[in-house]
Design a protein around this motif. Structure first.
Motif, PDB file in Angstrom:
ATOM      1  N   GLY A 116       6.787 -36.201 -55.176  1.00 19.18           N
ATOM      2  CA  GLY A 116       6.157 -36.739 -53.966  1.00 19.18           C
ATOM      3  C   GLY A 116       6.411 -35.829 -52.773  1.00 19.18           C
ATOM      4  N   HIS A 117       7.628 -35.318 -52.695  1.00 18.14           N
ATOM      5  CA  HIS A 117       7.983 -34.402 -51.606  1.00 18.14           C
ATOM      6  C   HIS A 117       7.174 -33.108 -51.688  1.00 18.14           C
TER       7      HIS A 117
ATOM      8  N   VAL B 223       1.237 -40.190 -57.361  1.00 21.11           N
ATOM      9  CA  VAL B 223       2.540 -40.616 -56.825  1.00 21.11           C
ATOM     10  C   VAL B 223       2.426 -40.664 -55.315  1.00 21.11           C
ATOM     11  N   ARG B 224       3.356 -41.407 -54.710  1.00 23.49           N
ATOM     12  CA  ARG B 224       3.366 -41.492 -53.258  1.00 23.49           C
ATOM     13  C   ARG B 224       3.800 -40.135 -52.705  1.00 23.49           C
ATOM     14  N   ALA B 225       2.884 -39.469 -52.005  1.00 23.42           N
ATOM     15  CA  ALA B 225       3.217 -38.168 -51.423  1.00 23.42           C
ATOM     16  C   ALA B 225       3.978 -38.416 -50.127  1.00 23.42           C
ATOM     17  N   LYS B 226       5.238 -38.085 -50.134  1.00 21.10           N
ATOM     18  CA  LYS B 226       6.075 -38.407 -48.979  1.00 21.10           C
ATOM     19  C   LYS B 226       7.191 -37.383 -48.904  1.00 21.10           C
ATOM     20  N   SER B 227       7.253 -36.697 -47.773  1.00 19.69           N
ATOM     21  CA  SER B 227       8.335 -35.727 -47.614  1.00 19.69           C
ATOM     22  C   SER B 227       9.678 -36.449 -47.554  1.00 19.69           C
ATOM     23  N   LEU B 228      10.650 -35.910 -48.244  1.00 16.03           N
ATOM     24  CA  LEU B 228      11.974 -36.531 -48.240  1.00 16.03           C
ATOM     25  C   LEU B 228      12.691 -36.198 -46.939  1.00 16.03           C
ATOM     26  N   PRO B 229      13.537 -37.126 -46.480  1.00 19.37           N
ATOM     27  CA  PRO B 229      14.235 -36.868 -45.210  1.00 19.37           C
ATOM     28  C   PRO B 229      15.259 -35.746 -45.380  1.00 19.37           C
ATOM     29  N   ARG B 231      19.061 -34.497 -44.230  1.00 19.84           N
ATOM     30  CA  ARG B 231      20.285 -35.315 -44.162  1.00 19.84           C
ATOM     31  C   ARG B 231      20.396 -36.097 -42.865  1.00 19.84           C
ATOM     32  N   PRO B 232      20.890 -37.337 -42.930  1.00 15.65           N
ATOM     33  CA  PRO B 232      21.057 -38.115 -41.698  1.00 15.65           C
ATOM     34  C   PRO B 232      22.102 -37.468 -40.783  1.00 15.65           C
TER      35      PRO B 232
END
Lengths: 181, 232
Positions: A116-117, B223-229, B231-232
């Motif tokens: 997804g990323h 799939v859900r295309a979503k950039s991962l964060p 680090r907090p």
């Protein structure tokens, strides 16, 4: 709000990471052994030199679950056309063997978070290319060993389609995904 | 050198080929570079000369893989001082000694050298084992693969690094899979495949072109295309 326990974080990979990655293994299959060699050797650095972005994907506890890479390449349309097309491609990605199939919850499955990323980053690349009218990539392609049934099935679940009649070096097939408008 | 050497040694004539190849190759260099290269080659020891000539043969062989070619050129450069070592910068430094020098300055190269040393060690051990099990002498094996007996001896004593095609020939002569001699031979092939997949200037095959030209057949992400964060 506390983050979900299975949330992965994308950390840009640098050469300095190689030391702490010693021992990273995606398994012993013919199509797995070179994956860690790529990340721990000079191949990843060569690829980054030509513009590939590489991320490590870590849990909140900073455990490295896997890595992924994303680059572009300029391919020629066959003659007589011969003009160039920008193709986005995933040179390499891998998940450490002990995280294969983890976590059981499909919504948070690491492999899907990682793909997804990579897809989201490619879409961003395509959007920037469109807005700059610079002919950004419309396809994302990857290469997979033709006998690696598990990986092919996973890529299909993500939306990739096998390009029929194509075989690259060492029995690799190519899969494509539309990321244009 | 005497006239009889030129007149009576057929092998000397055969060797002309590699000399001609070196001269041909240096023609693409600038004049000072060519002088420096040829001067260094003449000044260095016989052993180093021999290694450089054999490496140049590796470089020009069309079957040599890109990574192998790069390694061969790097070794030549090191052997012939082209990157002089800071310690003394003298010409024709010892080939075996040049590796640690180069490795000390370059972390990925250091890793590569370590890995290759380990691979050489297990290669020599496996070769020894197979020759014993199959009761093949060094002389016999050298005849089967068309190299000299000293070359086999050097491989067994880890004095020289076998090229991929030597491994393939050895495997054929010993009737084993190349992997038994060099387990990583598949890995090297796979990494080469990956490197070639990223190459610019690749011309699509008809099948690839028709699949990628057909933008009507869009297959979109499932799939859900979503950039991962980060680090907090």
């Amino acid at each position: 709000m506390t983050p979900h326990p299975y949330q992965l974080y994308a950390v840009p990979f640098t050469e300095a990471d190689q030391a702490r990655l010693v021992g990273f293994s995606c398994g012993d299959a013919l199509w797995s052994r070179h994956v860690s060699e790529w990340l721990l050797g000079s191949d990843v650095l060569d690829s980054m030199k030509r513009g590939t972005r590489v991320w490590l994907f870590e849990t909140a506890e900073k455990e490295v679950v896997g890595f992924g890479s994303l680059g572009t390449s300029r391919w020629n349309w066959p003659p007589p056309d011969g003009s160039k097309a920008t193709i986005a491609l995933i040179p390499m990605l891998g998940i450490a063997e002990r995280f294969h199939g983890q976590p059981p919850d499909p919504e948070w499955r690491y492999s899907r978070q990682i793909m997804g990323h990579l897809i989201a980053e490619t879409q961003e690349l395509a959007r920037v290319g469109r807005e700059a009218k610079a002919g950004g990539p419309e396809w994302l392609v990857l290469m997979v060993h033709r006998d690696n049934a598990r990986a092919i099935q996973f890529y299909e679940q993500c939306g990739f389609e096998l390009i029929p009649g194509v075989e690259r070096r060492n029995n690799h097939v190519v899969m494509k995904l539309w990321i244009g408008e | 050198m005497t006239d009889t050497f030129l007149l009576n040694d057929p092998q000397a004539v055969a060797r002309l080929d590699s000399v001609a190849c070196i001269f041909e190759w240096t023609r693409s260099m600038s004049a000072p570079d060519r002088k420096r290269f040829l001067g260094a080659l003449i000044e260095c020891s016989d052993d180093v000369q021999q290694v450089v000539v054999s490496l140049l043969n590796v470089v020009k062989d069309p079957r040599t893989m890109p990574a192998e070619r790069k390694r061969a050129l790097m070794t030549i450069a090191d052997a012939l001082f082209l990157n002089p070592c800071e310690e003394d910068g003298r010409y024709g430094q010892d080939l075996a000694a040049s590796e640690p020098y180069a490795a000390a300055k370059n972390a990925p190269l250091a890793r590569e050298v370590r890995k290759m040393n380990a691979q050489e060690e297990s290669f020599a051990a496996r070769l020894k084992e197979l020759m014993t099990a199959k009761q093949i002498s060094q002389q016999e094996l050298s005849e089967r693969i068309g190299c000299s007996q000293p070359a086999i001896s050097q491989m067994l004593n880890r004095m020289c690094r076998p090229q991929k095609r030597t491994i393939l020939r050895l495997a054929e002569a010993l009737n084993v899979h190349p992997r038994e001699l060099w387990p990583d031979i598949d890995v090297a092939d796979m990494l080469d495949a990956v490197a070639s997949f990223q190459q610019d200037d690749y011309t699509m095959t008809a099948a690839e072109a028709s699949a990628l030209a057909d933008t009507a057949k869009k297959n979109r992400p499932k799939v859900r295309a979503k950039s991962l964060p980060t680090r907090p």
